[in-house]
Scaffold this motif. Structure first.
Motif, mmCIF file in Angstrom:
data_model
loop_
_atom_site.group_PDB
_atom_site.id
_atom_site.type_symbol
_atom_site.label_atom_id
_atom_site.label_comp_id
_atom_site.label_asym_id
_atom_site.label_seq_id
_atom_site.Cartn_x
_atom_site.Cartn_y
_atom_site.Cartn_z
ATOM 1 N N GLN A 29 16.535 -45.657 1.630
ATOM 2 C CA GLN A 29 15.316 -45.337 2.596
ATOM 3 C C GLN A 29 14.801 -43.845 2.394
ATOM 4 O O GLN A 29 15.740 -43.048 2.437
ATOM 5 N N ILE A 30 13.703 -43.528 2.220
ATOM 6 C CA ILE A 30 13.205 -42.444 1.660
ATOM 7 C C ILE A 30 12.609 -41.681 3.030
ATOM 8 O O ILE A 30 11.418 -41.913 3.454
ATOM 9 N N ALA A 34 20.398 -38.689 4.770
ATOM 10 C CA ALA A 34 21.538 -38.978 3.650
ATOM 11 C C ALA A 34 22.164 -39.946 3.950
ATOM 12 O O ALA A 34 23.367 -40.104 4.945
ATOM 13 N N GLU A 35 21.909 -41.181 3.988
ATOM 14 C CA GLU A 35 22.791 -42.552 4.341
ATOM 15 C C GLU A 35 23.935 -42.594 3.447
ATOM 16 O O GLU A 35 24.040 -41.705 2.378
ATOM 17 N N SER A 36 24.791 -43.589 3.524
ATOM 18 C CA SER A 36 25.903 -43.459 2.904
ATOM 19 C C SER A 36 25.852 -43.984 1.348
ATOM 20 O O SER A 36 26.926 -43.634 0.728
ATOM 21 N N ASP A 145 0.681 -42.174 -6.357
ATOM 22 C CA ASP A 145 0.968 -43.226 -6.521
ATOM 23 C C ASP A 145 2.123 -43.684 -7.310
ATOM 24 O O ASP A 145 2.757 -44.853 -7.437
ATOM 25 N N HIS A 146 2.709 -42.408 -8.023
ATOM 26 C CA HIS A 146 3.897 -42.540 -8.815
ATOM 27 C C HIS A 146 5.206 -42.666 -7.954
ATOM 28 O O HIS A 146 6.242 -42.813 -8.736
ATOM 29 N N LEU A 147 5.143 -42.071 -6.806
ATOM 30 C CA LEU A 147 6.328 -41.744 -5.985
ATOM 31 C C LEU A 147 6.129 -41.853 -4.606
ATOM 32 O O LEU A 147 4.943 -41.976 -3.973
ATOM 33 N N ILE A 148 7.249 -41.777 -3.621
ATOM 34 C CA ILE A 148 7.375 -41.855 -2.434
ATOM 35 C C ILE A 148 8.360 -40.449 -2.104
ATOM 36 O O ILE A 148 9.528 -40.238 -2.726
ATOM 37 N N SER A 149 7.645 -39.777 -1.224
ATOM 38 C CA SER A 149 8.434 -38.243 -0.951
ATOM 39 C C SER A 149 8.396 -38.215 0.494
ATOM 40 O O SER A 149 7.515 -38.467 1.284
ATOM 41 N N GLN A 150 9.504 -37.802 0.985
ATOM 42 C CA GLN A 150 9.859 -37.401 2.415
ATOM 43 C C GLN A 150 10.920 -36.403 2.433
ATOM 44 O O GLN A 150 12.062 -36.497 2.098
ATOM 45 N N ASN A 159 17.073 -23.893 8.652
ATOM 46 C CA ASN A 159 16.675 -23.543 7.376
ATOM 47 C C ASN A 159 17.158 -24.408 6.311
ATOM 48 O O ASN A 159 17.005 -24.337 5.037
ATOM 49 N N HIS A 160 17.981 -25.572 6.593
ATOM 50 C CA HIS A 160 18.300 -26.691 5.676
ATOM 51 C C HIS A 160 17.437 -27.740 5.853
ATOM 52 O O HIS A 160 17.153 -28.243 6.959
ATOM 53 N N ILE A 161 17.165 -28.279 4.702
ATOM 54 C CA ILE A 161 16.065 -29.528 4.655
ATOM 55 C C ILE A 161 16.835 -30.479 3.673
ATOM 56 O O ILE A 161 17.607 -30.153 2.606
ATOM 57 N N ILE A 162 16.773 -31.830 3.936
ATOM 58 C CA ILE A 162 16.877 -32.824 2.783
ATOM 59 C C ILE A 162 15.568 -33.385 2.397
ATOM 60 O O ILE A 162 14.706 -33.885 3.407
ATOM 61 N N TRP A 163 15.347 -33.558 1.065
ATOM 62 C CA TRP A 163 14.010 -33.904 0.567
ATOM 63 C C TRP A 163 14.548 -35.164 -0.365
ATOM 64 O O TRP A 163 15.407 -34.998 -1.279
#
Length: 240
Positions: A29-30, A34-36, A145-150, A159-163
């Protein structure tokens, strides 16, 4: 009998090599969470300075994981960035001078010059998740259209992000005039891959450009990924 058992155990327990990307049977899932499913992938550091000054760990640091299935190459980047900036509204204007995640992909690890062709891609993904690369007419265009981003900011450490990004791969003969469909991914396939981050803390231009792989400079210039796919790392898709 014991020797056979030891051999079998060693095969089962062989750790994932640094240049292998493991298959995921669970669709990722985007969503910046951070899933298992990500637990099976190895962390890789983003610690090589490409351009500018080397940032302190509080200013910027990053690491990432990669997985794959038949449709997508999946990226999870865990980043520390004390200032997030997207000051240029036009996504096609100086997109490298805002904070951006840059993903370099060569679908068959063939290397070579890709500056004004699509034998490899250099997706600059902005904070609004638009993905820009250079077209064959030497002007920037979006490849959304080449990718999915979140991405998602940590609720406890701002200050911490998960991309997270799901990326489709395209054949070498993909062109702007003839945009061929994405290719399926298969075990044993070799790909070129590199990751970098454009970090701006408020200046007119980015102050730091940090990547996942060491690049040999040409005339003192290490910023070669958007030109030469030969500087990417080479990986094998592994079915585990």
């Amino acid at each position: 009998m014991l020797s056979k058992y030891l051999l079998l155990t060693s095969l089962i327990c062989t750790p994932l090599a640094a240049n292998e990307i493991v298959f995921t049977s669970t669709k990722i899932q985007i969503d910046g969470i951070a899933e298992s499913s990500w637990d099976q992938a190895k962390w890789h550091n983003m610690s090589h300075l490409i351009q500018g000054e080397k940032p302190s760990s509080d200013d910027f640091s990053g690491r990432y994981k990669v997985l794959w299935d038949n449709q997508y190459l999946y990226l999870q980047a865990e980043l520390v960035d004390d200032v997030l900036i997207d000051k240029i509204a036009d996504p096609l204007d100086r997109y490298w001078d805002d904070d951006a995640l840059e993903i370099f992909i060569d679908s068959d690890a063939s290397g070579g010059n890709h500056q004004f062709n699509h034998t490899a891609m250099a997706y600059h993904i902005a904070l609004d998740n638009q993905a820009i690369d250079i077209a064959e007419d030497k002007s920037p265009r979006d490849f959304n259209d080449h990718l999915i981003s979140q991405w998602k900011r940590s609720s406890t450490e701002p200050n911490h992000i998960i991309w997270e990004v799901a990326i489709r791969l395209y054949p070498n003969d993909f062109t702007d005039a003839k945009p061929l469909p994405a290719i399926p991914l298969v075990a044993g396939q070799k790909i070129g891959f590199m990751l970098a981050y454009c970090d701006n803390d408020g200046s007119d231009i980015r102050e730091h450009f940090v990547g996942s792989h060491a690049i040999k400079p040409v005339n003192g210039d290490k910023n070669r990924g958007w030109i030469d796919a030969g500087v990417f790392g080479q990986y094998t898709l592994k079915n585990q």
